[in-house]
Design an enzyme around this catalytic site. Structure first.
Site, short mmCIF file in Angstrom:
data_model
loop_
_atom_site.label_atom_id
_atom_site.label_comp_id
_atom_site.label_asym_id
_atom_site.label_seq_id
_atom_site.Cartn_x
_atom_site.Cartn_y
_atom_site.Cartn_z
N GLY A 235 45.46 33.24 33.95
CA GLY A 235 44.84 34.46 34.47
C GLY A 235 45.51 35.71 33.91
O GLY A 235 46.72 35.89 34.07
N GLY B 139 44.83 38.80 34.90
CA GLY B 139 44.53 39.91 35.81
C GLY B 139 45.81 40.66 36.14
O GLY B 139 46.79 40.63 35.38
N PHE B 140 45.81 41.32 37.30
CA PHE B 140 46.97 42.14 37.67
C PHE B 140 48.24 41.30 37.76
O PHE B 140 49.29 41.68 37.25
CB PHE B 140 46.73 42.81 39.03
CG PHE B 140 45.80 43.98 38.96
CD1 PHE B 140 46.21 45.17 38.39
CD2 PHE B 140 44.52 43.90 39.47
CE1 PHE B 140 45.37 46.26 38.33
CE2 PHE B 140 43.67 44.98 39.42
CZ PHE B 140 44.09 46.17 38.85
N GLY B 141 48.15 40.13 38.41
CA GLY B 141 49.33 39.31 38.62
C GLY B 141 49.82 38.68 37.33
O GLY B 141 51.02 38.73 37.01
N VAL C 102 40.57 27.30 32.26
CA VAL C 102 41.38 26.18 32.75
C VAL C 102 40.48 25.36 33.67
O VAL C 102 39.92 25.87 34.63
CB VAL C 102 42.63 26.69 33.51
CG1 VAL C 102 43.37 25.55 34.17
CG2 VAL C 102 43.55 27.44 32.54
N GLU D 206 32.91 52.16 48.75
CA GLU D 206 32.95 52.88 47.48
C GLU D 206 31.61 52.73 46.74
O GLU D 206 31.08 53.68 46.17
CB GLU D 206 34.12 52.39 46.63
CG GLU D 206 35.46 52.78 47.26
CD GLU D 206 36.69 52.36 46.48
OE1 GLU D 206 36.57 51.52 45.57
OE2 GLU D 206 37.77 52.87 46.79
C1 FAD Z 1 35.03 45.31 43.22
C2 FAD Z 1 36.49 45.23 43.56
C3 FAD Z 1 37.17 46.37 43.90
C4 FAD Z 1 38.52 46.32 44.22
N1 FAD Z 1 39.18 47.47 44.54
C5 FAD Z 1 40.50 47.43 44.78
C6 FAD Z 1 41.21 48.64 45.04
O1 FAD Z 1 40.65 49.73 45.08
N2 FAD Z 1 42.56 48.55 45.22
C7 FAD Z 1 43.21 47.35 45.16
O2 FAD Z 1 44.43 47.33 45.31
N3 FAD Z 1 42.57 46.20 44.94
C8 FAD Z 1 41.23 46.22 44.74
N4 FAD Z 1 40.56 45.05 44.49
C9 FAD Z 1 41.29 43.78 44.55
C10 FAD Z 1 42.10 43.54 43.30
O3 FAD Z 1 41.33 43.81 42.15
C11 FAD Z 1 42.59 42.11 43.30
O4 FAD Z 1 43.34 41.90 44.47
C12 FAD Z 1 43.44 41.81 42.09
O5 FAD Z 1 42.66 41.89 40.92
C13 FAD Z 1 44.06 40.43 42.20
O6 FAD Z 1 44.82 40.19 41.05
P1 FAD Z 1 44.99 38.69 40.51
O7 FAD Z 1 45.91 38.78 39.36
O8 FAD Z 1 45.32 37.80 41.62
O9 FAD Z 1 43.54 38.27 40.03
P2 FAD Z 1 42.53 38.98 39.04
O10 FAD Z 1 42.94 40.37 38.73
O11 FAD Z 1 41.19 38.75 39.61
O12 FAD Z 1 42.68 38.14 37.70
C14 FAD Z 1 42.30 36.79 37.64
C15 FAD Z 1 42.12 36.43 36.17
O13 FAD Z 1 42.00 35.03 36.07
C16 FAD Z 1 41.01 34.70 35.14
N5 FAD Z 1 40.53 33.37 35.47
C17 FAD Z 1 39.92 32.97 36.60
N6 FAD Z 1 39.68 31.65 36.55
C18 FAD Z 1 40.15 31.20 35.37
C19 FAD Z 1 40.20 29.93 34.77
N7 FAD Z 1 39.70 28.83 35.36
N8 FAD Z 1 40.71 29.82 33.53
C20 FAD Z 1 41.21 30.91 32.90
N9 FAD Z 1 41.21 32.15 33.45
C21 FAD Z 1 40.69 32.28 34.68
C22 FAD Z 1 39.97 35.78 35.33
O14 FAD Z 1 39.15 35.92 34.16
C23 FAD Z 1 40.84 37.01 35.58
O15 FAD Z 1 41.13 37.70 34.40
C24 FAD Z 1 39.20 45.08 44.19
C25 FAD Z 1 38.51 43.92 43.84
C26 FAD Z 1 37.16 43.99 43.53
C27 FAD Z 1 36.41 42.74 43.15
#
Ligand code: FAD
Length: 421
Positions: free
Chosen positions: A12, A14-16, A80, A171
């Site tokens: 992933g 994403g942010f984490g 994955v 929003e």
């Molecule tokens: C519309 C919306 C608005 C939001 N607004 C806010 C806000 O204003 N403030 C705030 O703090 N939070 C907000 N959030 C929440 C925030 O975006 C999430 O909490 C944050 O992105 C979580 O980070 P993460 O790293 O856990 O996952 P994510 O950032 O979701 O990253 C997950 C990554 O894993 C990848 N992935 C998933 N499955 C697989 C797989 N099987 N194989 C390979 N890659 C995979 C995805 O493509 C993605 O890039 C919002 C969320 C949404 C949906």
């Protein structure tokens, strides 16, 4: 653990996942980030893509570019499909299995329909750039169809229902009503655009349930003043192609129904065979590793982590993911140096939601609140700071300035392939 070829696989970008990869850039490890997309999505601004305020590439950023400054990191674009913690491998949808010494799971969350009929088929989620584009295209298509056949207006062509009165729903509804008032009313001068309804439905008895009551009340008042119909204390019972049925028996005709009412952990969590908490999140030890599997860490929306001294789970928002990613990177470094891991100490930085032009509610730790233009400026500034990539920040700033000064919006293209019949 051997120091030399220690491979950290991060699932992933994403942010984490990216926070972990960046924090490991000086560590004596090889890092492989795997993501199904080759870009990071800044989800907090997706609603602006859905409402034509920003283009999709303003909120997405190449993961390979993020890793330029991490010479020990590489990227694999693949989904994955399975994880074998016994063999220390992850299965990918293309290419052979990838072996790891330490695994960081950061696959985030997916939209959850709670089994409500029709949500899966007709409800439009807002989790990805494709989702955001689909919402905008659906809306534009409904307007074009109504311009062609005004009889569709009474059938709900100009109406939008947003299910879920959390920050995303608030929003989106706020952005939608601005799009109607300032842009679509001018684009479609022959249509009675002000008669188009934007309805925000929330099952709890107030909007923004995680915020304090004054913030919830302010959000409701502002949205209603701007023309959004706010329905609280009622849920969505069924969604059809052009109708949303509420649990109180009322029916809202709407060609566009957005599902912003819930998420659950990515299904990879359930596939691991470990203990899950509410929402399918993986129960983690206090250092964010999986109990009994010290080589597997979980961060962000996928993890059921606790705030210090609290029994409640950390919210599924960006800060726990970013801080969790950095924490896990530090723990991997400690293990390699033969030191014990430390517990994750989450630092609460507050919460914010914007309702539209000049209006946002911001709640800081310690009970301080900012609202109105000050809260809105704080919201704008913070989102620019956390947006990944200088180019994206510049583009977003230019688009925001343009939107602010002209009341106009960006992309409203509707290609033939997206036209409904
Ligand atoms: C519309 C919306 C608005 C939001 N607004 C806010 C806000 O204003 N403030 C705030 O703090 N939070 C907000 N959030 C929440 C925030 O975006 C999430 O909490 C944050 O992105 C979580 O980070 P993460 O790293 O856990 O996952 P994510 O950032 O979701 O990253 C997950 C990554 O894993 C990848 N992935 C998933 N499955 C697989 C797989 N099987 N194989 C390979 N890659 C995979 C995805 O493509 C993605 O890039 C919002 C969320 C949404 C949906």
């Amino acid at each position: 653990m051997s120091e030399r070829h220690h491979r950290v696989v991060i699932v992933g970008g994403g942010f984490g996942g990216l926070a972990a990869a960046r924090a490991l850039r000086a560590a004596p490890v090889e890092v492989v980030v795997v993501d199904a997309n080759n870009f990071h999505t800044f989800q907090p601004l997706l609603y602006q893509v859905a409402t034509a305020g920003l283009d999709d590439d303003n909120v997405a950023f190449s993961i390979r570019a993020v890793l330029h400054r991490a010479p020990n990191a590489s990227f694999r674009q693949a989904r994955v499909t399975a994880i074998d913690t016994g063999a220390h491998t992850v299965e990918l949808d293309r290419g052979g299995p990838l072996a790891y010494d330490t695994l960081v799971l950061a696959a985030g969350a997916v939209s959850h329909d709670f089994g409500i009929p029709g949500v899966d088929t007709y409800g439009l989620p807002l989790k990805t750039v494709e989702d955001a584009n689909r919402i905008r295209l659906r809306l534009l298509d409904a307007f074009e169809r109504a311009a062609d056949d005004p009889a569709l207006i009474d059938d709900g062509a100009l109406n939008v229902v947003v299910a879920g009165g959390g920050p995303t729903g608030v929003e989106l509804a706020g952005g939608m009503i601005e799009l109607y008032a300032h842009v679509l009313a001018r684009d479609y001068p022959t249509l009675p655009v002000p008669a188009g309804r934007v309805v925000l439905v929330e099952m709890a008895d107030r909007l923004l349930p995680p915020f304090t009551e004054p913030s919830s009340e302010r959000a409701r008042r502002t949205l209603e003043r701007r023309g959004v119909e706010v329905r609280t204390g009622v849920g969505v019972g069924r969604v059809e192609a052009t109708r949303v049925h509420l649990t109180d028996g009322s029916v809202i005709p709407a060609y566009t129904a957005v599902w912003a009412a819930g998420v659950r952990a990515h299904p990879l969590a359930a596939s691991l065979g470990v203990e899950l908490a509410g929402g399918g999140r993986i129960v983690v030890a206090d250092d964010l590793s999986v109990p009994g599997q010290p080589d597997v860490f979980v961060v962000g929306d996928l993890a059921a982590a606790h705030a210090p001294g609290s029994r409640g789970l950390l919210p599924q928002v960006a800060q726990p993911a970013i801080q969790g990613g950095r924490h896990v990177a530090a723990q991997i470094g400690r293990r390699l140096r033969g030191l014990p891991t430390q517990p994750f100490r989450y630092v609460d930085k507050g919460q914010m939601a914007t309702i539209g032009r000049h209006e946002a509610v911001t709640e800081l730790p310690g009970g301080r609140r900012l609202a109105g233009p000050v809260g809105w400026l704080a919201w704008l500034g913070l989102h620019l700071v956390y947006l990944v990539g200088f180019r994206n920040r510049a583009l977003v700033l230019v688009n925001w300035a343009w939107n602010y000064l002209t009341y106009d919006r960006g992309s409203r293209l509707l290609p033939e392939s997206e036209r409904g019949r």
